[in-house]
Design a protein around this motif. Structure first.
Motif, mmCIF file in Angstrom:
data_model
loop_
_atom_site.group_PDB
_atom_site.id
_atom_site.type_symbol
_atom_site.label_atom_id
_atom_site.label_comp_id
_atom_site.label_asym_id
_atom_site.label_seq_id
_atom_site.Cartn_x
_atom_site.Cartn_y
_atom_site.Cartn_z
ATOM 1 N N VAL A 1 -1.680 53.019 -78.655
ATOM 2 C CA VAL A 1 -0.546 52.506 -77.145
ATOM 3 C C VAL A 1 -1.050 51.366 -76.706
ATOM 4 N N ARG A 2 -0.490 50.497 -76.615
ATOM 5 C CA ARG A 2 -1.390 48.691 -75.894
ATOM 6 C C ARG A 2 -0.756 48.421 -74.949
ATOM 7 N N ALA A 3 0.191 48.798 -74.853
ATOM 8 C CA ALA A 3 1.125 48.236 -73.607
ATOM 9 C C ALA A 3 2.015 49.178 -72.966
ATOM 10 N N VAL A 4 2.730 48.569 -72.043
ATOM 11 C CA VAL A 4 4.165 48.373 -71.137
ATOM 12 C C VAL A 4 4.942 47.501 -71.304
ATOM 13 N N ILE A 5 6.588 47.937 -70.521
ATOM 14 C CA ILE A 5 7.014 46.832 -70.287
ATOM 15 C C ILE A 5 7.472 47.163 -68.833
ATOM 16 N N LEU A 6 6.761 46.399 -67.740
ATOM 17 C CA LEU A 6 8.440 46.367 -66.550
ATOM 18 C C LEU A 6 8.510 45.770 -66.318
#
Ligand code: PMP
Ligand code: GLU
Length: 407
Positions: free
Chosen positions: A173-178
């Motif tokens: 996992v590299r990122a999260v979308i908010l």
């Protein structure tokens, strides 16, 4: 879906097997087609303000055309537009960016797609809290990344908790979308919630992509703070994406923008330079007027959305066995119609939200978007960005349909 082998004379690339048409745009197209056939369709599908673009913004476009601003511009936008974006981020979000840290694209969708292409590749995973806007998953897959869909709790207002975020972080996992406020549920994070999520993001070294397209549309006194204004130390690992579509009723003009670290913005410009070149030059002039001109138009549209939101929530509350989280922002409600699924009515088997949506449009001329592609198979999305008259008519139709299903 078009599997490549189904067209032997002109087979499609394998990537077409990975994406499906946008569910939101599909409903918009179906509505337009039925209206062309003379049907009186109430459109709760389309996620766009029904208001016209404010006059001063249109006037700027006319003036730009008259002044011959009809040529290519720099790929990432004119100097004036970049400055306007910088000014807006400072004024509205308390974020300080330089002109070389922002880029304009052909809509927020294009901003996100380009950002994903610049950042992600095969093997990367990106956390997407569900329910989510339909295009995130497909855009990530097109960039080679795998969306990791993390369900949120309806009773918790569909907001991602720090514990759920932490639990979803695997080695790839590299990122999260908010997306706050969010499409389709209008979930929005307050300062404490953003702070708690930031702790996890900082501690685990995630990238964060903040999709702010609904930032100006919040209700009941809720004020959307920016995660990066609260936690500036996250800036090197964050992209801010926004759009003029929703705030200024400019969906057709196609202008979105991204702010972030200089090398990412430069990479996005390289991609755009080989794919689309600059966003429309006339739209850019209009965007300068929108971002730097009078802002009262937003408040006026917001007041009307607020009135409609209250009305739709009241009507939903009167429907038996329908639950709905009151949205903090955007212009959608996302009721849970689980109680009406698993039944058969007039030859329609209602196994899922998409069966229900098909029934509503076929039998009641009511267009809604089914929850499946938002990651919520028992919900439907109602956009209240339409007139009060249409809302009344559409809610009457929904009430009648549910009565028939229940009977
Ligand atoms: N993000 C979200 C959450 C949206 O709902 C939309 C819908 N249009 C977009 C981005 C992109 O909007 P646009 O391309 O019109 O700027
Ligand atoms: N975002 C809007 C919606 O959700 C517009 C359509 C789209 O781009 O998905 O309906």
């Amino acid at each position: 879906m078009n599997a490549p082998q189904t067209h032997p004379s002109m087979p499609l690339a394998r990537r077409l097997a990975l994406v499906k048409p946008s569910a939101t745009l599909a409903v918009t197209a179906a509505t337009a087609m039925l209206r062309q056939q003379g049907k009186d369709v109430v459109d709760f599908g389309t996620g766009e303000p029904d208001f016209d673009t404010p006059e001063h913004i249109k006037a700027a476009a006319v003036a730009a055309m008259a002044a011959g601003q009809t040529k290519y511009t720099p790929v990432g936008g004119t100097a004036a537009l970049k400055q306007a974006i910088v000014t807006k981020l400072a004024r509205d979000n308390q974020l300080t960016y330089g002109s070389d840290e922002v880029i304009a694209s052909c809509g927020g969708k294009h901003s996100l797609a380009t950002a994903f292409l610049a950042l992600f590749q095969e093997g990367d995973e990106v956390i997407v809290p569900a329910p989510f806007w339909v295009s995130y998953a497909d855009m990530l897959v097109l960039a080679g990344a795998k969306p990791i869909i993390v369900p949120t709790d309806e009773r918790g207002g569909f907001r991602l908790t720090p514990a759920a975020l932490e639990a979803a972080i695997g080695p790839r996992v590299r990122a999260v979308i908010l997306n706050s406020p969010s499409n389709p549920v209008g979930a929005a994070y307050d300062a404490d919630e953003l702070g708690a999520l930031s702790d996890v993001i900082a501690h685990r070294g995630l990238l964060v992509i903040s999709d702010d397209v609904y930032e100006r549309l919040t209700y009941g006194g809720f004020v959307q703070r920016h995660i990066l204004a609260l936690r500036p130390e996250l800036r090197p690992q964050a992209l801010v994406v926004s759009s003029l579509s929703k705030s200024y009723a400019m969906t057709g003009w196609r202008l979105g923008y991204t702010a972030g670290p200089k090398h990412v913005i430069a990479a996005m410009a390289t991609l755009q330079g080989q794919q689309t070149s600059n966003p429309c030059s006339i739209t850019q002039a209009a965007a300068v007027a929108a971002l730097t001109g009078p802002q009262e138009c937003i408040g006026q549209m917001l007041a009307e959305f607020a009135r409609r939101r209250v009305y739709v929530l009241e009507r939903l509350a009167a429907l038996p066995e329908v639950t709905c989280v009151p949205p903090r922002g955007a212009f959608y409600v996302f009721p849970n119609l689980r109680a009406y699924l698993g039944r058969t009515v007039g030859g329609y088997e209602l196994r899922s939200a998409s069966d229900l949506a098909a029934y509503l449009i076929a039998e009641y001329n009511l267009a809604v978007v089914a929850g499946e592609d938002f990651g919520a198979p028992t919900h439907i999305r109602i956009s209240y960005a339409t007139s009060m008259g249409e809302l009344e008519k559409g809610m009457d139709r929904l009430a009648r349909a549910l009565r028939t299903i229940a009977s």
